[in-house]
Design a protein around this motif. Structure first.
Motif, PDB file in Angstrom:
ATOM      1  N   ALA A 197       5.159  48.821 -60.268  1.00  0.00           N
ATOM      2  CA  ALA A 197       4.166  48.769 -59.159  1.00  0.00           C
ATOM      3  C   ALA A 197       5.031  48.161 -57.771  1.00  0.00           C
ATOM      4  N   MET A 198       4.707  48.833 -56.683  1.00  0.00           N
ATOM      5  CA  MET A 198       5.454  48.451 -55.557  1.00  0.00           C
ATOM      6  C   MET A 198       4.358  47.577 -54.628  1.00  0.00           C
ATOM      7  N   PRO A 199       4.720  46.243 -54.242  1.00  0.00           N
ATOM      8  CA  PRO A 199       3.846  45.644 -53.197  1.00  0.00           C
ATOM      9  C   PRO A 199       3.857  46.350 -51.990  1.00  0.00           C
ATOM     10  N   PRO A 200       2.680  46.121 -51.240  1.00  0.00           N
ATOM     11  CA  PRO A 200       2.815  46.929 -49.863  1.00  0.00           C
ATOM     12  C   PRO A 200       3.947  45.995 -48.913  1.00  0.00           C
ATOM     13  N   PRO A 201       4.683  46.808 -48.214  1.00  0.00           N
ATOM     14  CA  PRO A 201       5.491  46.152 -47.472  1.00  0.00           C
ATOM     15  C   PRO A 201       4.614  45.826 -46.156  1.00  0.00           C
ATOM     16  N   GLU A 209      -2.337  48.348 -49.524  1.00  0.00           N
ATOM     17  CA  GLU A 209      -2.475  49.301 -50.616  1.00  0.00           C
ATOM     18  C   GLU A 209      -3.887  50.046 -50.862  1.00  0.00           C
ATOM     19  N   VAL A 210      -3.986  51.259 -50.968  1.00  0.00           N
ATOM     20  CA  VAL A 210      -5.215  51.913 -50.855  1.00  0.00           C
ATOM     21  C   VAL A 210      -5.461  52.295 -52.561  1.00  0.00           C
ATOM     22  N   ASP A 211      -4.502  52.285 -53.532  1.00  0.00           N
ATOM     23  CA  ASP A 211      -4.906  52.710 -54.781  1.00  0.00           C
ATOM     24  C   ASP A 211      -3.499  52.541 -55.489  1.00  0.00           C
ATOM     25  N   TYR A 212      -3.769  52.600 -56.931  1.00  0.00           N
ATOM     26  CA  TYR A 212      -2.679  52.147 -57.654  1.00  0.00           C
ATOM     27  C   TYR A 212      -2.846  53.058 -58.989  1.00  0.00           C
ATOM     28  N   THR A 250       5.798  55.877 -65.178  1.00  0.00           N
ATOM     29  CA  THR A 250       5.545  56.183 -63.894  1.00  0.00           C
ATOM     30  C   THR A 250       4.391  55.368 -63.263  1.00  0.00           C
ATOM     31  N   HIS A 251       4.973  54.638 -62.141  1.00  0.00           N
ATOM     32  CA  HIS A 251       3.914  53.841 -61.297  1.00  0.00           C
ATOM     33  C   HIS A 251       3.893  54.495 -59.794  1.00  0.00           C
ATOM     34  N   ILE A 252       2.773  54.724 -59.469  1.00  0.00           N
ATOM     35  CA  ILE A 252       2.299  55.483 -58.143  1.00  0.00           C
ATOM     36  C   ILE A 252       1.394  54.400 -57.273  1.00  0.00           C
ATOM     37  N   THR A 253       1.874  54.014 -56.087  1.00  0.00           N
ATOM     38  CA  THR A 253       1.417  52.922 -55.261  1.00  0.00           C
ATOM     39  C   THR A 253       0.841  53.799 -53.942  1.00  0.00           C
ATOM     40  N   LEU A 254      -0.410  53.888 -53.764  1.00  0.00           N
ATOM     41  CA  LEU A 254      -0.431  54.710 -52.449  1.00  0.00           C
ATOM     42  C   LEU A 254      -0.768  53.705 -51.428  1.00  0.00           C
TER      43      LEU A 254
END
Length: 185
Positions: free
Chosen positions: A157-161, A166-169, A175-179
């Protein structure tokens, strides 16, 4: 690997084969792409979007967006094998007029010379720390619209810069998808 839905549904894309180990070619699987695009449809960010596909590889993410109603896709990748596969896939779908390829290292992305992009796919080689640098460079180069929506695929998971929320995860195996959504100022 194939287009899952939309105008080009079921079209088989160019095979990666042995790929390019040095470039870490790792296309997003059909199953993950299908789930991801279901989520993106729910967020209503595809139709008419200008899409920026960073670390484009074969272009499967951007081409799926185009199949589902995106207006334009610009692909950015510096890999030799990726470039060949990407050009082959664009020709196969006959979407040369709706796409543009930029062959460059994302850390040296030049200033954007077109309208900014609404939807961004960010799929860097896993675990190399390139995603944050590429996103920062795209933002500094005016590639992103004020309310850009970012899809970041990584090994964790990627923390939001800063400047994003973050809208969704979602997690699909390893595979991790961060929106993310860009915070308008």
């Amino acid at each position: 690997m194939r287009i899952i839905a939309g105008q080009f549904r079921s079209v088989t894309l160019a095979s990666v084969g042995k790929g390019d180990a040095a470039a870490h070619l790792r296309p997003t699987t059909d199953r993950v792409r299908e789930s991801l695009f279901n989520v993106l449809s729910h967020h209503d960010v595809i139709d008419g979007a200008r899409v920026l596909d960073l670390f484009a590889g074969t272009g499967a993410l951007g081409l799926e967006a185009l199949s589902r109603g995106a207006a334009h896709v610009s692909f950015v990748d510096d890999g030799r094998v990726a470039g060949r596969l990407l050009r082959e896939n664009i020709r196969k779908l006959r979407v040369e007029g709706l796409t543009q390829i930029h062959r460059c290292d994302l850390r040296q992305l030049p200033q954007c010379k077109s309208e900014p992009f609404d939807l961004v796919f960010l799929d860097p080689p896993y675990g190399k720390g390139l995603g944050a640098a590429a996103l920062a460079r795209a933002e500094a180069g005016n590639w992103l619209s004020p309310d850009a929506f970012v899809v970041w695929e990584e090994a964790s998971a990627m923390p939001p810069p800063s400047g994003y929320t973050e809208v969704d995860y979602r997690r699909y195996g390893d595979t991790h998808i961060t929106l993310l959504s860009k915070i308008s100022t």
